[in-house]
Write a protein that holds these residues in place. Structure first.
Motif, PDB file in Angstrom:
ATOM      1  N   GLY A  97       0.987  -1.061   0.248  1.00 60.42           N
ATOM      2  CA  GLY A  97      -0.219   0.179   0.024  1.00 60.42           C
ATOM      3  C   GLY A  97       0.735   1.103   0.152  1.00 60.42           C
ATOM      4  O   GLY A  97       2.069   1.303   0.460  1.00 60.42           O
ATOM      5  N   SER A  98       0.538   2.172  -0.880  1.00 59.70           N
ATOM      6  CA  SER A  98       1.291   3.409  -0.929  1.00 59.70           C
ATOM      7  C   SER A  98       0.402   4.397  -1.330  1.00 59.70           C
ATOM      8  O   SER A  98      -0.749   4.375  -1.793  1.00 59.70           O
ATOM      9  N   GLN A  99       1.194   5.668  -1.750  1.00 60.02           N
ATOM     10  CA  GLN A  99       0.481   6.771  -2.494  1.00 60.02           C
ATOM     11  C   GLN A  99       1.795   7.495  -2.895  1.00 60.02           C
ATOM     12  O   GLN A  99       2.754   7.754  -2.290  1.00 60.02           O
ATOM     13  N   SER A 100       1.396   8.225  -4.282  1.00 60.24           N
ATOM     14  CA  SER A 100       2.375   9.086  -4.895  1.00 60.24           C
ATOM     15  C   SER A 100       1.707  10.109  -5.678  1.00 60.24           C
ATOM     16  O   SER A 100       0.824   9.924  -6.531  1.00 60.24           O
ATOM     17  N   ASN A 101       2.142  11.398  -5.512  1.00 61.30           N
ATOM     18  CA  ASN A 101       1.352  12.416  -6.265  1.00 61.30           C
ATOM     19  C   ASN A 101      -0.107  12.332  -6.077  1.00 61.30           C
ATOM     20  O   ASN A 101      -0.835  12.621  -6.961  1.00 61.30           O
ATOM     21  N   ASN A 102      -0.277  12.297  -4.890  1.00 65.47           N
ATOM     22  CA  ASN A 102      -1.586  12.204  -4.373  1.00 65.47           C
ATOM     23  C   ASN A 102      -2.641  11.001  -5.017  1.00 65.47           C
ATOM     24  O   ASN A 102      -3.945  11.085  -5.131  1.00 65.47           O
ATOM     25  N   GLN A 103      -1.951  10.021  -5.618  1.00 65.35           N
ATOM     26  CA  GLN A 103      -2.578   8.985  -6.127  1.00 65.35           C
ATOM     27  C   GLN A 103      -2.479   7.619  -4.936  1.00 65.35           C
ATOM     28  O   GLN A 103      -1.298   7.354  -4.676  1.00 65.35           O
ATOM     29  N   MET A 105      -2.209   3.821  -4.238  1.00 63.42           N
ATOM     30  CA  MET A 105      -1.828   2.698  -5.084  1.00 63.42           C
ATOM     31  C   MET A 105      -1.506   1.566  -4.578  1.00 63.42           C
ATOM     32  O   MET A 105      -1.246   1.510  -3.425  1.00 63.42           O
ATOM     33  N   ALA A 106      -1.371   0.346  -5.404  1.00 63.31           N
ATOM     34  CA  ALA A 106      -1.005  -0.892  -4.863  1.00 63.31           C
ATOM     35  C   ALA A 106       0.329  -1.019  -5.592  1.00 63.31           C
ATOM     36  O   ALA A 106       0.124  -1.392  -6.966  1.00 63.31           O
ATOM     37  N   ILE A 107       1.387  -0.664  -4.967  1.00 63.35           N
ATOM     38  CA  ILE A 107       2.818  -1.033  -5.841  1.00 63.35           C
ATOM     39  C   ILE A 107       3.031  -2.495  -5.875  1.00 63.35           C
ATOM     40  O   ILE A 107       3.136  -3.247  -4.894  1.00 63.35           O
ATOM     41  N   LEU A 108       3.502  -3.016  -7.068  1.00 61.23           N
ATOM     42  CA  LEU A 108       3.570  -4.613  -7.334  1.00 61.23           C
ATOM     43  C   LEU A 108       5.273  -4.738  -7.387  1.00 61.23           C
ATOM     44  O   LEU A 108       6.157  -3.942  -7.804  1.00 61.23           O
ATOM     45  N   TYR A 109       5.513  -5.874  -6.520  1.00 58.74           N
ATOM     46  CA  TYR A 109       6.800  -6.316  -6.423  1.00 58.74           C
ATOM     47  C   TYR A 109       6.813  -7.846  -6.895  1.00 58.74           C
ATOM     48  O   TYR A 109       5.887  -8.493  -6.702  1.00 58.74           O
ATOM     49  N   ARG A 110       7.913  -8.149  -7.649  1.00 67.70           N
ATOM     50  CA  ARG A 110       7.976  -9.694  -8.079  1.00 67.70           C
ATOM     51  C   ARG A 110       9.224 -10.347  -7.618  1.00 67.70           C
ATOM     52  O   ARG A 110      10.413  -9.618  -7.302  1.00 67.70           O
ATOM     53  N   SER A 111       9.210 -11.551  -7.420  1.00 69.26           N
ATOM     54  CA  SER A 111      10.513 -12.304  -6.948  1.00 69.26           C
ATOM     55  C   SER A 111      10.403 -13.827  -7.271  1.00 69.26           C
ATOM     56  O   SER A 111       9.368 -14.388  -7.086  1.00 69.26           O
ATOM     57  N   LYS A 112      11.545 -14.293  -7.576  1.00 70.11           N
ATOM     58  CA  LYS A 112      11.785 -15.702  -8.126  1.00 70.11           C
ATOM     59  C   LYS A 112      11.777 -16.424  -6.671  1.00 70.11           C
ATOM     60  O   LYS A 112      11.541 -17.818  -6.602  1.00 70.11           O
ATOM     61  N   TRP A 117      13.448  -9.067  -4.420  1.00 69.35           N
ATOM     62  CA  TRP A 117      12.193  -8.649  -4.922  1.00 69.35           C
ATOM     63  C   TRP A 117      12.522  -7.326  -5.661  1.00 69.35           C
ATOM     64  O   TRP A 117      13.319  -6.389  -5.505  1.00 69.35           O
ATOM     65  N   THR A 118      11.838  -7.212  -6.757  1.00 66.72           N
ATOM     66  CA  THR A 118      12.185  -6.293  -7.704  1.00 66.72           C
ATOM     67  C   THR A 118      10.824  -5.362  -8.211  1.00 66.72           C
ATOM     68  O   THR A 118       9.563  -6.036  -8.210  1.00 66.72           O
ATOM     69  N   LYS A 119      10.632  -4.115  -7.932  1.00 66.35           N
ATOM     70  CA  LYS A 119       9.570  -3.494  -8.368  1.00 66.35           C
ATOM     71  C   LYS A 119       9.277  -3.407  -9.714  1.00 66.35           C
ATOM     72  O   LYS A 119       9.795  -3.121 -10.571  1.00 66.35           O
ATOM     73  N   PHE A 120       7.787  -3.598  -9.911  1.00 63.75           N
ATOM     74  CA  PHE A 120       7.443  -3.413 -11.378  1.00 63.75           C
ATOM     75  C   PHE A 120       7.390  -1.830 -11.810  1.00 63.75           C
ATOM     76  O   PHE A 120       6.944  -1.221 -10.983  1.00 63.75           O
ATOM     77  N   GLN A 121       7.377  -1.893 -13.062  1.00 64.42           N
ATOM     78  CA  GLN A 121       7.671  -0.527 -13.551  1.00 64.42           C
ATOM     79  C   GLN A 121       6.198   0.444 -13.110  1.00 64.42           C
ATOM     80  O   GLN A 121       6.337   1.940 -13.280  1.00 64.42           O
ATOM     81  N   HIS A 122       5.109  -0.162 -13.046  1.00 69.50           N
ATOM     82  CA  HIS A 122       3.967   0.375 -12.690  1.00 69.50           C
ATOM     83  C   HIS A 122       3.052   0.020 -11.695  1.00 69.50           C
ATOM     84  O   HIS A 122       3.342  -1.404 -11.489  1.00 69.50           O
ATOM     85  N   PRO A 123       2.234   0.590 -10.985  1.00 67.55           N
ATOM     86  CA  PRO A 123       1.256  -0.175  -9.918  1.00 67.55           C
ATOM     87  C   PRO A 123       0.418  -0.962 -10.542  1.00 67.55           C
ATOM     88  O   PRO A 123      -0.077  -0.860 -11.766  1.00 67.55           O
TER      89      PRO A 123
END
Length: 472
Positions: A97-103, A105-112, A117-123
């Motif tokens: 859970g997060s927010q950025s620029n008043n939005q 959002m659900a920030i997505l991370y992926r891991s093998k 863990w690596t952050k995906f380019q968009h929420p």
């Protein structure tokens, strides 16, 4: 579940997280820690001894934190990881859970490997109408029945639920998830109005679900905070409780979720009272006797013999149901309603919490309003007495009006329309406590209604199973 002493990565507190069961039945906890620099970071913990059936001790990963606030996100706007799900590529996914620029959002991370863990380019999803997201949840629901499904299931037989906690309530959307685009597409976007779907329209926040693979169901827990003063919380030494666990599934309409207390709650039932086919004329108040009203499970079904005589409600889609309940409290008559229950009431009704319905006519349809009126819940002056309300998506021409309430001293969890609308209230009666509490059915409408059936059970205290009585 005791954690070891705070480490550098959670020296300033441990916050919400989620457990994921990895292959080999290995549970891993991802949780938010506040580090020595005041950053919200995501940490990992594993059981110290997998052979311990209670998993009493956990070990923090030596490489914590595994995620830190990304660029563009404030250090205190990054928290509450979900249960992870695994894609067809074998990678694990989790949202924060997060927010950025008043939005919000659900920030997505992926891991093998569940460690790097690596952050995906968009929420996975974001909204300009919500503010900061807390305790997000993301899970599939079956379109073919009430059974739950594992968090990693993705096929044409499921829809996805995206839930976020903000503005003191738990909101959700139903939609579809595209794993190639890594995007969630809701059927209906958040509007920032009373039309947005909520788990519960009262005191219910920061909830989480999990999949119960033994009984194939998804279980929802929520936090019910206090409604009295901060000093009261300090005096009693604790604040807030968890709700009764609820099974949750997709309604047959596909437009909303349905919730109902888990079946295990019924094992606490004892003395029973029943009423059938009883007419409630205008102004009627009828006591449900023979039960312990301060700790009771009650289910009531109403019939409406003169449904077509309901008052008209113009433009219901533009009406805030909570404001409508506040303006038309339990004492104000309309033709069909208010009718329902008076819980935790004194014999003279000076204290009462009213959970009730009103029925209105709209354009080619009927509107069912459900309210929880706390305005007379206590003679105390220092408690929150907010009145809550929501519409119930049922057609009373084809379905009777039903209400289930679980009453437990200061908590009333109510389920209208078979669980399509839920309202939880926190009340602190001064006089209507323990044996002095009463339960009534009432009708303050000008037209009669009928109690088709009512069943109420005194509820025993929950049995808290400790380590000494644990059996494998």
């Amino acid at each position: 579940m005791p954690f070891p002493h705070p480490s550098h990565m959670d020296i300033n507190s441990c916050w919400s997280g989620s457990t994921t069961i990895l292959p080999g039945s290995k549970p891993f906890i991802l949780y938010t820690g506040i580090d020595a620099n005041g950053r919200q970071v995501q940490n990992l913990a594993m059981p110290k001894n997998l052979s311990d059936p209670l998993l009493k001790e956990w070990v923090k990963f030596s490489g914590n934190p595994v995620m830190t606030p990304p660029n563009g996100v404030k250090v205190d706007d990054f928290r509450d990881p979900t249960t992870a799900w695994q894609g067809s590529d074998g990678k694990w996914r989790v949202i924060i859970g997060s927010q950025s620029n008043n939005q919000g959002m659900a920030i997505l991370y992926r891991s093998k490997d569940f460690i790097r863990w690596t952050k995906f380019q968009h929420p996975l999803y974001s909204s300009e109408l919500t503010g900061m997201w807390e305790c997000p949840d993301f899970y599939p629901v079956s379109i073919n029945g009430t059974n739950g499904v594992d968090t990693s299931i993705l096929n044409p037989s499921v829809k996805q639920v995206m839930k976020a906690s903000f503005k003191s309530h738990d909101y959700y959307m139903i939609g579809t998830y595209d794993p190639q685009m890594e995007k969630f597409f809701p059927d209906t976007e958040f509007e920032g109005t009373s039309l947005d779907l909520r788990y519960d329209y009262g005191k219910f926040y920061a909830s989480k679900t999990f999949f119960d693979n033994v009984k194939n169901r998804r279980i929802l827990w929520g936090w019910i905070n206090e409604s009295d003063s901060i000093q009261d919380d300090i005096d009693k030494g604790w604040s807030g409780v968890q709700s009764i666990p609820r099974q949750i599934w997709l309604d047959i309409s596909g437009k909303q979720l349905v919730q109902w207390p888990v079946e295990e709650i019924e094992t606490l039932r004892s003395k029973q009272a029943s009423i059938n086919d009883k007419e409630l004329e205008s102004g009627s108040v009828f006591e449900v006797s023979g039960i312990t009203a301060s700790q009771v499970d009650v289910e009531v079904v109403f019939e409406l013999p003169e449904l077509e005589e309901a008052d008209e409600l113009i433009n219901p889609d533009w009406v805030d149901p909570q404001l409508l309940c506040n303006d038309k409290n339990a004492l104000i008559s309309s033709r069909l309603g208010p009718f329902g229950l008076l819980a935790l009431a004194t014999e003279d009704l000076t204290e009462q919490t009213a959970i009730f319905f009103r029925i209105f006519r709209g354009h080619n349809r009927y509107i069912v309003l459900m309210c929880s009126d706390q305005s007379r819940s206590s003679l105390r002056k220092d408690t929150d007495k907010t009145t809550y309300g929501a519409f119930v998506d049922i057609d009373p021409r084809h379905e009777k009006i039903s209400l289930k309430s679980l009453i437990d001293h200061s908590i009333i969890e109510s389920f209208g329309g078979g669980g399509r609308t839920c309202i939880t209230t926190r009340v602190y009666p001064q006089l209507a406590t323990d044996r002095a509490a009463h339960l009534y059915v009432f009708n303050n409408g000008t037209l009669s209604v009928v109690i088709s059936s009512l069943n109420a059970w005194s509820m025993n205290n929950a049995l808290i199973v400790g380590e000494e009585s644990f059996k494998v």
